[in-house]
Enzyme design. Structure first.
Site, mmCIF file in Angstrom:
data_model
loop_
_atom_site.group_PDB
_atom_site.id
_atom_site.type_symbol
_atom_site.label_atom_id
_atom_site.label_comp_id
_atom_site.label_asym_id
_atom_site.label_seq_id
_atom_site.Cartn_x
_atom_site.Cartn_y
_atom_site.Cartn_z
ATOM 1 N N SER A 22 -18.454 60.409 32.800
ATOM 2 C CA SER A 22 -19.536 60.135 31.863
ATOM 3 C C SER A 22 -20.744 59.587 32.605
ATOM 4 O O SER A 22 -20.676 58.514 33.213
ATOM 5 C CB SER A 22 -19.084 59.117 30.812
ATOM 6 N N HIS A 34 -19.546 64.760 31.152
ATOM 7 C CA HIS A 34 -19.638 64.201 29.802
ATOM 8 C C HIS A 34 -20.981 63.487 29.643
ATOM 9 O O HIS A 34 -21.336 62.624 30.445
ATOM 10 C CB HIS A 34 -18.493 63.219 29.560
ATOM 11 N N ASP A 79 -23.252 61.373 27.062
ATOM 12 C CA ASP A 79 -23.300 60.570 25.839
ATOM 13 C C ASP A 79 -24.737 60.355 25.391
ATOM 14 O O ASP A 79 -25.518 59.691 26.085
ATOM 15 C CB ASP A 79 -22.648 59.203 26.069
ATOM 16 N N MET A 84 -27.039 58.608 22.602
ATOM 17 C CA MET A 84 -26.968 57.543 21.602
ATOM 18 C C MET A 84 -28.366 57.239 21.076
ATOM 19 O O MET A 84 -29.333 57.207 21.841
ATOM 20 C CB MET A 84 -26.346 56.292 22.217
ATOM 21 N N HIS A 135 -21.914 64.730 23.878
ATOM 22 C CA HIS A 135 -21.308 63.919 22.816
ATOM 23 C C HIS A 135 -22.431 63.208 22.071
ATOM 24 O O HIS A 135 -23.062 62.293 22.597
ATOM 25 C CB HIS A 135 -20.339 62.918 23.464
ATOM 26 N N MET A 175 -23.663 60.727 19.671
ATOM 27 C CA MET A 175 -23.417 59.513 18.897
ATOM 28 C C MET A 175 -24.712 59.175 18.161
ATOM 29 O O MET A 175 -25.375 58.169 18.441
ATOM 30 C CB MET A 175 -22.963 58.371 19.812
ATOM 31 N N MET A 229 -12.180 58.432 20.120
ATOM 32 C CA MET A 229 -12.798 57.264 20.746
ATOM 33 C C MET A 229 -11.752 56.155 20.842
ATOM 34 O O MET A 229 -11.168 55.757 19.832
ATOM 35 C CB MET A 229 -13.996 56.781 19.932
ATOM 36 N N ASP A 253 -12.055 58.957 25.146
ATOM 37 C CA ASP A 253 -13.251 58.338 25.723
ATOM 38 C C ASP A 253 -13.239 56.851 25.387
ATOM 39 O O ASP A 253 -13.289 56.474 24.222
ATOM 40 C CB ASP A 253 -14.503 59.002 25.137
#
Length: 223
Positions: free
Chosen positions: A7, A32, A34, A36, A65, A67, A136, A174
């Site tokens: 990540s 990966h 993330d 956010m 991913h 979020m 998660m 994760d």
């Protein structure tokens, strides 16, 4: 198929390009990413410009991913900037089924993620429509948290459902994944292993080699 999915949330952004090249040279296939938004989760990370810039330099599979709240607003944007897979949170979508369909229509792999408190039953009806379920194993939004032990049962439940239905669906985990928790999640049924802090904590090359070897050794004991 077992994959270590580093990540980049834990990467050194001053050296992000160099670190991605190291990962690629060490045989990492999945990255990966993330995203956010400061709304669905408290933290804010990065968005399309960062993904677009690293896409030019990497052939890795970009596992994005989201979020973020109402992720359906951004599906095409993330595909356009280089996502190979988009995972959305069940808790963030007003119409989860339609959002999954939207991802599929955009031509990339689709994933659905659940927070530690969300039961598997909430998304079990979607197993035939997704490529990946992301469990998660910490509260989403922050790196470096401790693995939540109660999540192990959810991984096992998912694996059982997937095998019962004869499906080819990845289980990704994760949060709090490290040398100590790898065996737990792999034996429970996970095959995509997101790791941040334990990969980007100094000797990147050495960490990747150590973790990949551990994954290989554990997987041999359950085959």
């Amino acid at each position: 198929m077992y994959q270590l999915c580093p990540s980049i949330l834990s990467a050194d952004f001053n050296r992000l390009g160099d670190q991605i090249k190291i990962l690629e040279n060490e045989g990492i296939e999945w990255l990966h990413i993330d995203v956010m938004d400061g709304d669905f989760v408290p933290s804010i990370s990065f968005g399309m410009p960062v993904i677009k810039s690293i896409r030019k330099e990497s052939k890795m599979f970009f596992d994005v991913h989201l979020m973020v709240s109402a992720p359906e607003r951004y599906i095409q944007d993330f595909v356009d900037c280089g996502a190979d897979s988009i995972t959305v949170h069940a808790e963030a979508c007003e119409d989860l089924e339609r959002t999954i369909e939207q991802i599929r229509d955009a031509g990339v792999q689709a994933g659905v993620s659940i927070k530690p408190a969300t039961p598997v039953n909430d998304i079990s009806h979607l197993l035939r429509d997704v490529d990946t379920v992301l469990v998660m194993t910490v509260q989403p939004g922050f790196g470096g948290q401790k693995y939540i032990d109660d999540c192990t049962e959810k991984i096992s439940e998912l694996r059982e459902l997937i095998e019962e239905e004869g499906l080819d669906v990845n289980i990704q985990v994760d949060g709090g994944i490290n040398d100590e928790t790898l065996e737990t999640v792999i034996k429970a049924g996970a095959n995509l292993l997101v790791a941040g802090s334990c990969v980007f904590n100094g000797d990147l090359k050495g960490s990747v080699r150590r973790i990949k070897k551990k994954i290989e050794d554990i997987s041999k004991t359950i085959e």
